[in-house]
Design a protein around this motif. Structure first.
Motif, short mmCIF file in Angstrom:
data_model
loop_
_atom_site.label_atom_id
_atom_site.label_comp_id
_atom_site.label_asym_id
_atom_site.label_seq_id
_atom_site.Cartn_x
_atom_site.Cartn_y
_atom_site.Cartn_z
N ASP A 1 0.60 6.82 8.68
CA ASP A 1 0.57 5.47 8.10
C ASP A 1 1.88 4.76 8.42
O ASP A 1 2.88 4.97 7.77
CB ASP A 1 0.35 5.54 6.59
CG ASP A 1 0.01 4.17 6.01
OD1 ASP A 1 0.04 3.17 6.76
OD2 ASP A 1 -0.29 4.10 4.80
N GLU A 2 1.84 3.92 9.45
CA GLU A 2 3.02 3.18 9.91
C GLU A 2 4.26 4.08 9.99
O GLU A 2 5.24 3.84 9.32
CB GLU A 2 3.29 2.00 8.98
CG GLU A 2 2.07 1.09 8.86
CD GLU A 2 2.42 -0.25 8.24
OE1 GLU A 2 3.52 -0.75 8.53
OE2 GLU A 2 1.60 -0.78 7.48
N SER B 1 -4.17 1.44 5.00
CA SER B 1 -3.61 2.58 4.26
C SER B 1 -4.67 3.19 3.36
O SER B 1 -4.79 4.41 3.23
CB SER B 1 -2.43 2.14 3.40
OG SER B 1 -1.41 1.62 4.22
#
Ligand SMILES: Nc1ncnc2c1ncn2[C@@H]1O[C@H](COP(=O)(O)OP(=O)(O)OP(=O)(O)O)[C@@H](O)[C@H]1O
Ligand SMILES: [Mg+2]
Lengths: 471, 241
Positions: B160-161, B41
């Motif tokens: 991000d995810e 991240s």
């Protein structure tokens, strides 16, 4: 503690520049109860009460100057004092030096005896034991003119009457007005008064403006029987009407002499101060909170940020009573300024620090992700703040501001310290007239309660609306 | 197109990124994998300057973004999709999408609405145009978030995810939309813990560990023939991906 503060503040006041145009100086000799005498370190009395009314009427602050009786006329003549009030009787001689107002007191000193007494006229008091109030007109007069009576000097008239009841004395000499209120069925007042005396106030020759003002105030007071009331108050006597049952007490506290007007005036000022203060608080609090946030996020506005940090620290770290006193006695000391306005400023400045915290908390309650999403979309700090963060934090801020307003409504009661006539002061004024604190205090407690309960309800409704708006 | 040179990032004294070098070409779809806390991240957040790198360069179309103080301008070119969607809760779907282009005067409000409607229609979301975020399912939220990024016409999108906060049955609708973007040539960096998805979706995968990129290869090669020991352990721990 309060005294120490006052001393500190008065040193400030003395060193600070002082302009006299908002003061009205009354000259007196404090040693003539109940007209002017010391209570603690304060000069009080009927004359002072009337002088206060005159000052109120002119919107000025009364300053009481205590001099020797013989100097009062010269003080007024030379303009060192605005007027004299010292139980001064009219004489030809005096009227050549100064102008006299109308009489505000026609004082009759009467003699009270028990019904079974053998005293039937004022001559009969020679060689008797007589109770008087210490330092009163009767005391002075009898001391000078009746060398052969035995005087029992009591602190209060009531004690003198008690002495008579218990047959400890043969008679009591006092003013006719309290006498008529105080005598029991077993007592009588002798038909001839011992002494009559009329008092007027004096102003500098030719000062007709002040003369007419005082005359008007005296006339108004006379019409409302307020001077009699002052007199009774200073003699520590409740008027007879006032002790007659719950309803009677209520009547005295609220209706008699239109006393509810004090409460209405107090209520008006309380609400006005709370409302004005919360508005100023919102202004200052917003500036403070936003400048802090700008600094923390962009590094700009460093000076403003430092100022506002100091402001919040100082306000939150000192008692609000002290802040109020500093603002009144130090900052606005030399200014001719409306008391309600002083209250609005003082409480507004105080509230701003708390509003700043409310806004800060409201902003920080918003998830960090909202900032990041805004930034990631290319928005600037100010755009993120305005379009994303503030609209969401308002939901938390508004109800908290409502609570701050409720706090202010209650907090304004300390305005009584500096003489703002808000609700608490209003009840105090009434109680000081009736010597009965029950109704004045209960009534304003009820008013505070009603206001705060209503406001809380409104805030609940607002909160629910805000929550429903987006759900 | 995007070149990351010797990027480092420290938090206080903790080194999270310790010299990242990465070249992203137009149309690349790069998966970023690595153990939890390895800085995936942080890498994405440094690229769009939500975190300011400690040192190194991030060069986009010849500009070093780290030097350029107008982060807000460069961020327009870099879209970001968050794990938690981060839709603006006080705005409805349409308002969420058009907020930025209108505020930045990139297009007129009418134009923005037209574009937003068009995009929503393409993925059958025009029904929820006036709904507020708290009325949407996770899958809908994430797709709206992607469209909110798309309307800015970014050159690259960072994910991000994007599916890890979703119920399993909603993952498909989001990955399908991402596939459409990929097939249209969008450049993407995708952090994910779903190895199957990474393997099938990305043409390139980087493995991040100890603050550096340990492997950077085509996704097929990397998964079928991992070389780095840490990567081997990582993949075996994740198991039947
Ligand atoms: N703002 C911050 N301040 C201090 N430390 C941070 C901050 N943000 C991240 N870190 C630390 O940096 C390291 C990397 O965090 P990061 O979120 O980039 O990891 P990640 O690879 O995305 O992990 P995950 O797979 O769990 O999402 C972690 O040890 C984290 O605690
Ligand atoms: Mg992460």
């Amino acid at each position: 503690m309060k005294k120490v503060l006052l001393i500190v503040l008065s040193i400030f006041m003395l060193t600070g520049c002082s302009s006299k145009h908002n003061e009205l100086i009354v000259v007196t000799e404090a040693g003539f109860a109940p007209y002017e005498y010391y209570e603690g370190n304060k000069i009080v009395g009927v004359d002072i009460d009337i002088a206060k009314k005159v000052a109120d009427y002119l919107g000025k602050k009364l300053v009481v100057k205590d001099v020797a009786f013989d100097s009062i006329i010269s003080e007024v003549k030379t303009g060192k004092g605005d007027f004299g009030a010292a139980g001064i009787s009219y004489t030809e001689e005096r009227s050549k030096e100064v102008d006299f107002t109308i009489n505000y007191i026609d004082s009759k000193q009467v003699v009270i005896v028990n019904n079974n007494s053998d005293i039937y006229n004022t001559e009969g008091i020679n060689n008797k034991k007589i109770a008087v109030q210490l330092g009163s007109v009767a005391d002075t007069y009898l001391t000078e003119n009746y060398k052969d009576v035995e005087l029992i000097r009591e602190k209060k008239f009531l004690a003198a009457i008690e002495d008579l009841k218990d047959n400890k004395v043969d008679a009591v000499v006092m003013d006719e007005i309290p006498a008529s209120k105080l005598i029991t069925d077993n007592m009588r007042i002798l038909p001839n008064e011992l002494l009559t005396d009329s008092y007027g106030m004096i102003v500098k020759k030719g000062n007709t403006e002040l003369l007419e003002t005082i005359n008007k105030v005296i006339n108004d007071l006379k019409n409302n029987n307020e001077i009699d009331e002052f007199l009774l108050n200073h003699m520590g006597i409740k008027s007879k009407k006032e002790s007659s049952g719950i309803l009677g007490k209520f009547y005295d506290s609220v209706i008699y002499n239109a006393r509810y007007k004090y409460i209405l005036e107090g209520l008006k000022n309380t609400l006005l101060i709370a409302l004005g203060a919360v508005l100023i608080g919102i202004l200052l609090g917003t500036i403070s909170a936003i400048s802090n946030n700008i600094y923390e996020n962009t590094g700009k506005l460093k000076i403003l940020h430092l100022i506002s940090k100091a402001y919040v620290t100082v306000i939150r770290g000192t008692p609000s009573t002290l802040q109020l006193m500093i603002i009144y006695y130090v900052i606005f000391r030399s200014m001719d300024i409306n008391m309600v306005l002083v209250g609005i400023m003082a409480f507004g400045i105080n509230s701003g620090a708390y509003v700043s915290e409310i806004i800060r908390a409201g902003i920080s309650s918003i998830d960090k992700g909202q900032w990041e999403a805004g930034y990631a979309l290319g928005l600037k700090y100010s755009q993120v703040m305005k379009k994303i963060i503030l609209p969401q934090s308002i939901r938390n801020i508004l109800p908290a501001l409502g609570n701050e307003f409720i706090t202010l409504v209650k907090e304004t009661s300390i305005g009584a310290y500096i003489g703002i006539i808000e609700l608490t002061k209003a009840s105090d004024i009434i109680a000081s007239r009736t010597y009965d604190y029950f109704f004045p205090l209960m009534i304003i407690a009820l008013i505070y309660l009603v206001i705060t309960v209503i406001l809380s309800k409104l805030i609940n409704v607002l909160e629910r609306r805000l929550n429903n708006a987006r759900n | 197109m995007l070149e990351i040179k010797n990027l480092t990032k420290k938090f206080d004294n903790k080194v999270v990124l310790n010299g990242i070098n990465l070249n992203v070409n137009k149309g690349d779809v790069i998966g970023i994998i690595g153990p939890s806390g390895c800085g995936k991240s942080t890498l994405l957040r440094c690229i769009n300057l939500i975190e300011i790198p400690t040192s190194g360069e991030i060069v986009l179309d010849g500009d070093n973004l780290v030097d350029n103080k107008k982060h807000n301008i460069t961020r327009r070119k870099i879209g970001m999709v968050f794990q938690q969607f981060n839709l603006f809760n006080h705005l409805n779907v349409l308002e969420n999408i058009i907020l930025s282009p209108v505020a930045l005067k990139l297009m007129s409000k009418d134009e923005a609405i037209r574009r937003a409607t068009e995009l929503l229609k393409k993925i059958d979301l025009e029904d929820i145009m006036y709904s507020y975020p708290n009325r949407l399912s996770g899958g809908q939220k994430q797709r709206v978030a992607i469209i909110r990024t798309l309307i800015m016409n970014p050159e690259i999108i960072l994910f991000d995810e994007p599916t890890s906060a979703l119920d399993p049955e909603m993952i498909g609708e989001v990955t399908n939309l991402m596939r459409k973007l990929r097939d249209n040539g969008m450049t993407m960096l995708v952090v994910s813990h779903e190895m199957n998805f990474v393997k099938s979706f990305c043409n390139r995968v980087i493995f991040l560990s100890d603050g550096i990129i340990k492997e950077d290869r085509s996704s097929k090669e990397l998964f079928e023939n991992p070389k780095d020991d840490k990567l081997k352990t990582f993949l075996s721990k994740i198991g039947n991906y």
